[in-house]
Design an enzyme around this catalytic site. Structure first.
Site, PDB file in Angstrom:
ATOM      1  N   GLU A  79      17.390  10.850 -96.960  1.00 62.76           N
ATOM      2  CA  GLU A  79      17.242   9.474 -97.433  1.00 62.76           C
ATOM      3  C   GLU A  79      18.038   8.548 -96.513  1.00 62.76           C
ATOM      4  O   GLU A  79      18.269   7.391 -96.840  1.00 62.76           O
ATOM      5  CB  GLU A  79      17.685   9.332 -98.882  1.00 62.76           C
ATOM      6  CG  GLU A  79      19.089   9.793 -99.159  1.00 62.76           C
ATOM      7  CD  GLU A  79      19.451   9.721-100.623  1.00 62.76           C
ATOM      8  OE1 GLU A  79      19.449   8.606-101.166  1.00 62.76           O
ATOM      9  OE2 GLU A  79      19.743  10.771-101.220  1.00 62.76           O
ATOM     10  N   CYS A 111      18.130  12.323-103.439  1.00 60.11           N
ATOM     11  CA  CYS A 111      18.767  13.626-103.217  1.00 60.11           C
ATOM     12  C   CYS A 111      17.858  14.791-103.591  1.00 60.11           C
ATOM     13  O   CYS A 111      18.282  15.949-103.550  1.00 60.11           O
ATOM     14  CB  CYS A 111      20.078  13.696-103.997  1.00 60.11           C
ATOM     15  SG  CYS A 111      21.207  12.397-103.509  1.00 60.11           S
ATOM     16  N   SER A 201      23.768   6.087-113.237  1.00 60.72           N
ATOM     17  CA  SER A 201      23.308   7.267-112.496  1.00 60.72           C
ATOM     18  C   SER A 201      23.927   8.538-113.083  1.00 60.72           C
ATOM     19  O   SER A 201      23.259   9.573-113.171  1.00 60.72           O
ATOM     20  CB  SER A 201      23.590   7.131-111.000  1.00 60.72           C
ATOM     21  OG  SER A 201      24.959   7.274-110.735  1.00 60.72           O
ATOM     22  N   HIS A 233      23.188  19.720-108.122  1.00 52.77           N
ATOM     23  CA  HIS A 233      23.330  18.626-107.158  1.00 52.77           C
ATOM     24  C   HIS A 233      24.723  18.042-107.380  1.00 52.77           C
ATOM     25  O   HIS A 233      25.110  17.761-108.521  1.00 52.77           O
ATOM     26  CB  HIS A 233      22.249  17.564-107.430  1.00 52.77           C
ATOM     27  CG  HIS A 233      22.530  16.268-106.756  1.00 52.77           C
ATOM     28  ND1 HIS A 233      22.778  16.193-105.408  1.00 52.77           N
ATOM     29  CD2 HIS A 233      22.647  15.002-107.229  1.00 52.77           C
ATOM     30  CE1 HIS A 233      23.018  14.932-105.088  1.00 52.77           C
ATOM     31  NE2 HIS A 233      22.946  14.187-106.177  1.00 52.77           N
TER      32      HIS A 233
HETATM   33  N1  COA Z   1      43.941  10.723-113.130  1.00 54.87           N
HETATM   34  C1  COA Z   1      42.944  11.541-113.449  1.00 54.87           C
HETATM   35  N2  COA Z   1      41.673  11.102-113.749  1.00 54.87           N
HETATM   36  C2  COA Z   1      41.452   9.773-113.677  1.00 54.87           C
HETATM   37  C3  COA Z   1      42.461   8.869-113.332  1.00 54.87           C
HETATM   38  C4  COA Z   1      43.766   9.385-113.045  1.00 54.87           C
HETATM   39  N3  COA Z   1      44.787   8.586-112.684  1.00 54.87           N
HETATM   40  N4  COA Z   1      41.937   7.623-113.345  1.00 54.87           N
HETATM   41  C5  COA Z   1      40.618   7.754-113.683  1.00 54.87           C
HETATM   42  N5  COA Z   1      40.338   9.061-113.873  1.00 54.87           N
HETATM   43  C6  COA Z   1      39.052   9.646-114.237  1.00 54.87           C
HETATM   44  C7  COA Z   1      38.281   8.872-115.299  1.00 54.87           C
HETATM   45  O1  COA Z   1      38.761   9.170-116.611  1.00 54.87           O
HETATM   46  C8  COA Z   1      36.881   9.361-115.066  1.00 54.87           C
HETATM   47  O2  COA Z   1      36.727  10.640-115.629  1.00 54.87           O
HETATM   48  P1  COA Z   1      35.407  10.985-116.499  1.00 54.87           P
HETATM   49  O3  COA Z   1      34.252  10.707-115.576  1.00 54.87           O
HETATM   50  O4  COA Z   1      35.566  12.412-116.824  1.00 54.87           O
HETATM   51  O5  COA Z   1      35.406  10.053-117.648  1.00 54.87           O
HETATM   52  C9  COA Z   1      36.830   9.555-113.541  1.00 54.87           C
HETATM   53  O6  COA Z   1      38.206   9.600-113.107  1.00 54.87           O
HETATM   54  C10 COA Z   1      36.139   8.435-112.821  1.00 54.87           C
HETATM   55  O7  COA Z   1      36.686   7.238-113.254  1.00 54.87           O
HETATM   56  P2  COA Z   1      35.781   5.936-113.448  1.00 54.87           P
HETATM   57  O8  COA Z   1      36.644   4.834-113.934  1.00 54.87           O
HETATM   58  O9  COA Z   1      34.567   6.277-114.246  1.00 54.87           O
HETATM   59  O10 COA Z   1      35.392   5.707-111.911  1.00 54.87           O
HETATM   60  P3  COA Z   1      34.557   4.574-111.250  1.00 54.87           P
HETATM   61  O11 COA Z   1      34.285   3.444-112.166  1.00 54.87           O
HETATM   62  O12 COA Z   1      35.304   4.270-109.979  1.00 54.87           O
HETATM   63  O13 COA Z   1      33.143   5.258-110.915  1.00 54.87           O
HETATM   64  C11 COA Z   1      31.547   6.772-109.935  1.00 54.87           C
HETATM   65  C12 COA Z   1      32.965   6.615-110.512  1.00 54.87           C
HETATM   66  C13 COA Z   1      31.267   8.240-109.657  1.00 54.87           C
HETATM   67  C14 COA Z   1      30.532   6.272-110.964  1.00 54.87           C
HETATM   68  C15 COA Z   1      31.452   5.943-108.642  1.00 54.87           C
HETATM   69  O14 COA Z   1      32.273   6.543-107.683  1.00 54.87           O
HETATM   70  C16 COA Z   1      30.043   5.822-108.104  1.00 54.87           C
HETATM   71  O15 COA Z   1      29.347   4.880-108.415  1.00 54.87           O
HETATM   72  N6  COA Z   1      29.627   6.791-107.246  1.00 54.87           N
HETATM   73  C17 COA Z   1      28.298   6.793-106.631  1.00 54.87           C
HETATM   74  C18 COA Z   1      27.181   7.194-107.582  1.00 54.87           C
HETATM   75  C19 COA Z   1      27.128   8.630-107.935  1.00 54.87           C
HETATM   76  O16 COA Z   1      27.738   9.464-107.291  1.00 54.87           O
HETATM   77  N7  COA Z   1      26.386   8.941-108.990  1.00 54.87           N
HETATM   78  C20 COA Z   1      26.215  10.300-109.462  1.00 54.87           C
HETATM   79  C21 COA Z   1      24.850  10.644-109.991  1.00 54.87           C
HETATM   80  S1  COA Z   1      23.692  10.904-108.696  1.00 54.87           S
END
Ligand code: COA
Length: 390
Positions: A79, A111, A201, A233
């Site tokens: 992609e 993906c 997502s 994935h």
């Molecule tokens: N210590 C340990 N864990 C912590 C933490 C800390 N100090 N601070 C936050 N976390 C945890 C959160 O509790 C959360 O855990 P959970 O998912 O089990 O609830 C995790 O870290 C992620 O935190 P979050 O606030 O949800 O992160 P974010 O808003 O930055 O978004 C993604 C995370 C993955 C959504 C973001 O990186 C993203 O958009 N990625 C691209 C899209 C993607 O990969 N999608 C997947 C499907 S294809």
């Protein structure tokens, strides 16, 4: 006749970013990245690597001269391809010396693309026993500096040689695929970086997994206990587990089934933790990781694979480990590749991130000596990328 993965290899560029350094630079608690997201390092490509060179680098060590004469299909799932029209597979076909009476195509569905390629290759071999297909998944995951998705970037490729009587994984016929038109992640043609609704997502991925798993159980009467491992994935290493845990609960898995699947899940995520998201290759990077890191796997054990491509298509399919599979893995080469990489400081990463190949048709010569990979982009002239094979 069995059909499946005869040879399997991955490639990652030699540069990486340590995610504790990135967290510190972004003012984020490092545990969020290393525990919450579950990532440790993020592979980053130099300008000399693109989806074509990475795909060719993944395939080069596993495609022998004899294989090249038998390959009828070269499929590149990506992609982050480099041309709206010409398939990158046509270049890889040449770089690997594949016999000319072959089909070379590129498949896109986020993906999921390489899974479409793998299952198409299986069908092709079914009707052309004795012939082979090369399926390559290659991607550069870019979300942009200081974005929410930045920590889930990565780059790399996985190559799979598909044949009858395969030496590693014999694919089974029953699979369940599911499609729904959603906007959880996409990249409009005018944008270098992906647009993503990260939370949506995650939810879509979890829903797609439970949907195809329920349907798979209904069609086959199989249950979690039948599987030695489930590979997912992995856009980041925690994602598959978020989908697996509710299914373990819903299905009332026993403690021993839970322990087996969760232990093997941990083996399947180690390469992803060290490389990051490689989009369409990430499921297969997970498979490599399981095979490279879990010495207790046994012949004939059943492995489930969940492929998810935003937009979205999800598929659950399965394969059995072929007797003697462990003699045909590239484990040592994989560990060497990961251990010999070079860390970038955050200022260096940000500088490389902003570097671009010419966007206006101008020419450029690149320093292939600075990149230890066997195949690199050498120059761009006349709007064409030229690749150098060392
Ligand atoms: N210590 C340990 N864990 C912590 C933490 C800390 N100090 N601070 C936050 N976390 C945890 C959160 O509790 C959360 O855990 P959970 O998912 O089990 O609830 C995790 O870290 C992620 O935190 P979050 O606030 O949800 O992160 P974010 O808003 O930055 O978004 C993604 C995370 C993955 C959504 C973001 O990186 C993203 O958009 N990625 C691209 C899209 C993607 O990969 N999608 C997947 C499907 S294809």
């Amino acid at each position: 006749m069995t059909i499946g993965i005869d040879k399997l290899n991955f490639f990652a560029p030699h540069l990486y970013v340590d995610l504790v350094d990135l967290a510190t630079a972004r003012g984020v608690e490092p545990a969020k990245y290393t525990i919450g997201i579950g990532q440790e390092k993020m592979a980053f490509p130099p300008l000399t690597q693109d989806t074509i060179s990475m795909g060719a680098n993944a395939a080069l060590p596993i495609v022998s001269k004899e294989d090249a004469e038998l390959i009828d299909l070269v499929i590149l799932g990506t992609e982050s391809g480099i041309d709206y029209s010409k398939a990158g597979a046509t270049v890889i076909h040449q770089l690997l010396g594949v016999q000319p009476f072959a089909r070379a195509i590129e498949i896109k569905q986020a993906c999921y693309g390489a899974t479409a390629g793998l299952l198409m290759a299986k069908d092709y071999i079914q009707s052309h026993p004795g012939r082979k297909a090369l399926v390559i998944a290659s991607d550069i995951a870019r979300y942009g500096l200081a974005t929410g998705g930045e920590v889930t970037q990565g780059a790399g490729a996985v190559a799979m040689l598909v044949s009858d009587n395969p030496k590693i994984l014999a694919l089974e016929d029953e699979s369940v695929v599911y499609t729904d038109n959603i906007f959880d992640f996409w990249r409009p043609v005018y944008s270098d970086n992906a647009l993503v609704d990260g939370k949506f997502s995650n939810e879509a991925y979890i829903t797609f997994f439970s949907t195809v798993w329920e349907e798979y159980k209904r069609r086959t009467n199989r249950c979690l206990e039948d599987f030695e491992a489930l590979c997912f994935h992995l856009p980041y290493s925690k994602m598959g587990k978020k989908a697996l845990l509710p299914v373990l609960e819903n299905d009332g898995a026993t403690d021993s089934v839970k322990e087996k699947l969760l232990t093997n899940y941990e083996h399947s995520i180690l390469h992803t933790k060290a490389i990051g998201n490689i989009y369409t290759g990430s499921l297969y990077l997970g498979l490599c990781s399981l095979l490279d890191n879990q010495p207790n796997l046994k012949d004939n054990q059943l492995i489930g694979l969940f492929s998810y491509g935003s937009g979205a298509v999800g598929e659950f399919f399965t394969g059995r480990l072929v007797p003697g599979f462990s003699d045909h893995l590239q484990t040592e080469a994989h560990h060497n590749l990961l251990n010999e990489r070079q860390a970038l400081t955050i200022p260096e990463y940000e500088a490389v991130f902003k570097e671009k190949l010419p966007q206006d048709g101008s020419e450029m010569k690149l320093d292939t000596q600075a990149d230890p990979a066997s195949i690199c982009i050498e120059k761009i002239t006349d709007h064409q990328r030229y690749y150098y094979k060392k």
